[in-house]
Design an enzyme around this catalytic site. Structure first.
Site, PDB file in Angstrom:
ATOM      1  CG  ASN A 119      -1.826   1.101   1.372  1.00  0.00           C
ATOM      2  OD1 ASN A 119      -1.808   2.016   0.542  1.00  0.00           O
ATOM      3  ND2 ASN A 119      -2.666   1.072   2.390  1.00  0.00           N
TER       4      ASN A 119
ATOM      5  NE  ARG B 234      -6.206   1.262   0.246  1.00  0.00           N
ATOM      6  CZ  ARG B 234      -6.171   2.456   0.817  1.00  0.00           C
ATOM      7  NH1 ARG B 234      -5.017   2.946   1.244  1.00  0.00           N
ATOM      8  NH2 ARG B 234      -7.253   3.152   0.965  1.00  0.00           N
TER       9      ARG B 234
ATOM     10  CG  HIS C 102     -13.231   2.959   3.805  1.00  0.00           C
ATOM     11  ND1 HIS C 102     -13.957   3.936   4.445  1.00  0.00           N
ATOM     12  CD2 HIS C 102     -11.932   3.199   4.074  1.00  0.00           C
ATOM     13  CE1 HIS C 102     -13.126   4.756   5.074  1.00  0.00           C
ATOM     14  NE2 HIS C 102     -11.886   4.326   4.860  1.00  0.00           N
TER      15      HIS C 102
ATOM     16  NE  ARG D  95     -10.343  12.358   4.245  1.00  0.00           N
ATOM     17  CZ  ARG D  95     -10.248  11.033   4.134  1.00  0.00           C
ATOM     18  NH1 ARG D  95     -11.298  10.252   4.309  1.00  0.00           N
ATOM     19  NH2 ARG D  95      -9.088  10.480   3.833  1.00  0.00           N
TER      20      ARG D  95
ATOM     21  CD  GLU E 109      -8.889  -1.523   4.895  1.00  0.00           C
ATOM     22  OE1 GLU E 109      -9.157  -0.785   3.958  1.00  0.00           O
ATOM     23  OE2 GLU E 109      -8.531  -1.099   6.018  1.00  0.00           O
TER      24      GLU E 109
END
Ligand code: ADP
Length: 394
Positions: A10, A87, A176, A237, A381
């Site tokens: 990733n 990823r 996600h 965020r 993940e």
């Protein structure tokens, strides 16, 4: 056939997270992080066999960091590495599933870069470095957006002029996807239900957070949109705001787009509301000590999450369960109980003792007896990326 090993990578613009996933082992034989790449402080950290180690790799770029990694990976995999799963954040409308990397797939990922200007170029750096270093290994791109490509048009279109969608790809994509897919599948296994005929609401709550409605193994709606800013309150965020906020700030405060963008992505969310931290654990402790900003941030976070789950329920005909995952979803009984308290109209209620028990990797049902199922399911993940990589390799 012996259990296969996949290296999962990733890449960020100055970092590489990695994990070696063995399909038969729950724990990763090797995992770690290279960070501050491109600077004099570049460093590689890894964990193997329960031990931790670090190596300074001054001025290393992605390729040099991966070159340091290669002998370690081959050692941990006993020389039997079957492939690499990368990823990739944005697959646009081009990728509805993981894809084996070739020149055409790489070129398409590059054309999608305007949709993820920070993330896709970083992933491409890692992909190009890995292809040079491991030219004979099969390599696969696994996209955060791909799982959501099953959303119906009424869920993914914005009410904007059609040309913005047709000519510029302005639509909701969702992110996600790897996590929503993994935990809904695990949730169905835990509940003893066939995944292909089951209905779930998932809350993935980490530094970034999103909800998802999953029916018969397919995403039918999700809270993130064109970018990961839409939807829930997150660490830094804002999630949803009035779209006119931009023009309001520009006209009244003279802010330019960069400043507004930075504020919404980096200074808002839990951090902005609390005025102290983007970290839920820190906020829970501060709330205990009477910090009003921390208490407010948690209230807004949970109310907005409850509201999002309620709106996602429009995509379901039946509810087999709500699933909490991600660092906050897996570890915060407080957030789970405050959120579920907003969902009485869905008939939801928690068992306090079960809710308190499911932390630090403990999975299980937490609903009160006689109420709809609520599960805590730790996400993984890396394992999902490895599974999708293996599936693409056939
Ligand atoms: P990322 O999205 O970066 O992968 P994680 O899924 O690791 O993030 O989630 C990080 C969040 O999980 C942080 O807000 C952290 O405070 C929160 N978290 C971790 N442990 C706990 C805990 N015991 N109680 C409350 N929040 C926690």
């Amino acid at each position: 056939m012996p259990a296969r090993n996949i290296l999962v990578i990733n890449c960020g613009s100055s970092s590489i997270k990695f994990a070696l996933v063995n399909e038969a082992q729950e724990h990763f034989p090797l995992s770690g992080l290279a960070e501050r790449l491109g600077s004099a402080d570049a460093v590689l950290h890894w964990q193997r066999d329960g031990g931790k180690d670090s190596l300074a790799i001054p001025n290393a770029d992605h390729r040099i960091a991966l070159a340091h990694l290669l002998p370690m990976v081959q050692g941990a995999a006993d020389g039997h590495l079957h492939g690499i799963g990368h990823r990739v954040v944005h697959g646009g409308e081009s990728f509805t599933r993981a894809r084996r990397l070739d020149d055409q797939v790489i070129a398409t990922i590059a054309t999608i870069a305007p949709l993820a200007p920070l993330h896709n170029p970083a992933a491409l750096q890692g992909i190009e470095a890995a292809l040079k270093l491991f030219p004979t290994l099969p390599q696969v791109a696994v996209f955060d957006t791909a799982f959501h490509q099953s959303m119906p048009e009424h869920a993914y279109r914005y009410a904007l002029p059609e040309a913005l969608y047709r000519e510029h790809g302005v639509r909701r994509y969702g992110f996600h996807g790897t996590s929503h897919h993994y935990v809904s599948h695990r949730g169905a296994q835990m509940a003893g239900l066939p995944y292909a005929s089951s209905s779930w609401l998932v809350a993935h709550l980490g530094n970034g957070s999103s909800t998802c409605a999953i029916v018969n193994g397919e995403s039918r709606d999700t809270s993130m949109g064109l970018t990961p800013l839409e939807g829930l309150v997150m660490g830094t965020r804002s999630g949803d705001v009035d779209p006119n906020l931009h023009s309001h700030l520009a006209r009244n405060l003279g802010w330019n787009l960069e400043k507004i963008d930075h504020m919404l992505n980096n200074d808002s969310g839990l951090l902005g509301l609390s005025g102290m931290s983007n970290d839920m654990r820190t906020l829970e402790q501060a709330r205990e000590q009477g910090h009003p900003g921390a208490a407010l941030a948690i209230e807004v976070f949970c109310y907005r999450l409850g509201k999002s789950l309620a709106s996602m329920s429009c995509a379901l005909e039946r509810l087999d369960g709500v699933i909490f995952t991600g660092g906050i979803g897996e570890n915060s009984p407080l957030v789970r109980s405050k959120t579920i308290a907003h969902l009485k109209l869905l008939g939801l209620a928690l068992d306090d003792a079960q809710n308190a028990r499911c932390v630090r990797g403990v999975a299980g049902p937490i609903e009160a007896a006689g109420h709809p199922r609520v599960l805590v399911v730790p996400t993984n993940e890396e394992r999902q990326i490895a599974l999708e990589t293996l599936a693409s390799l056939g």
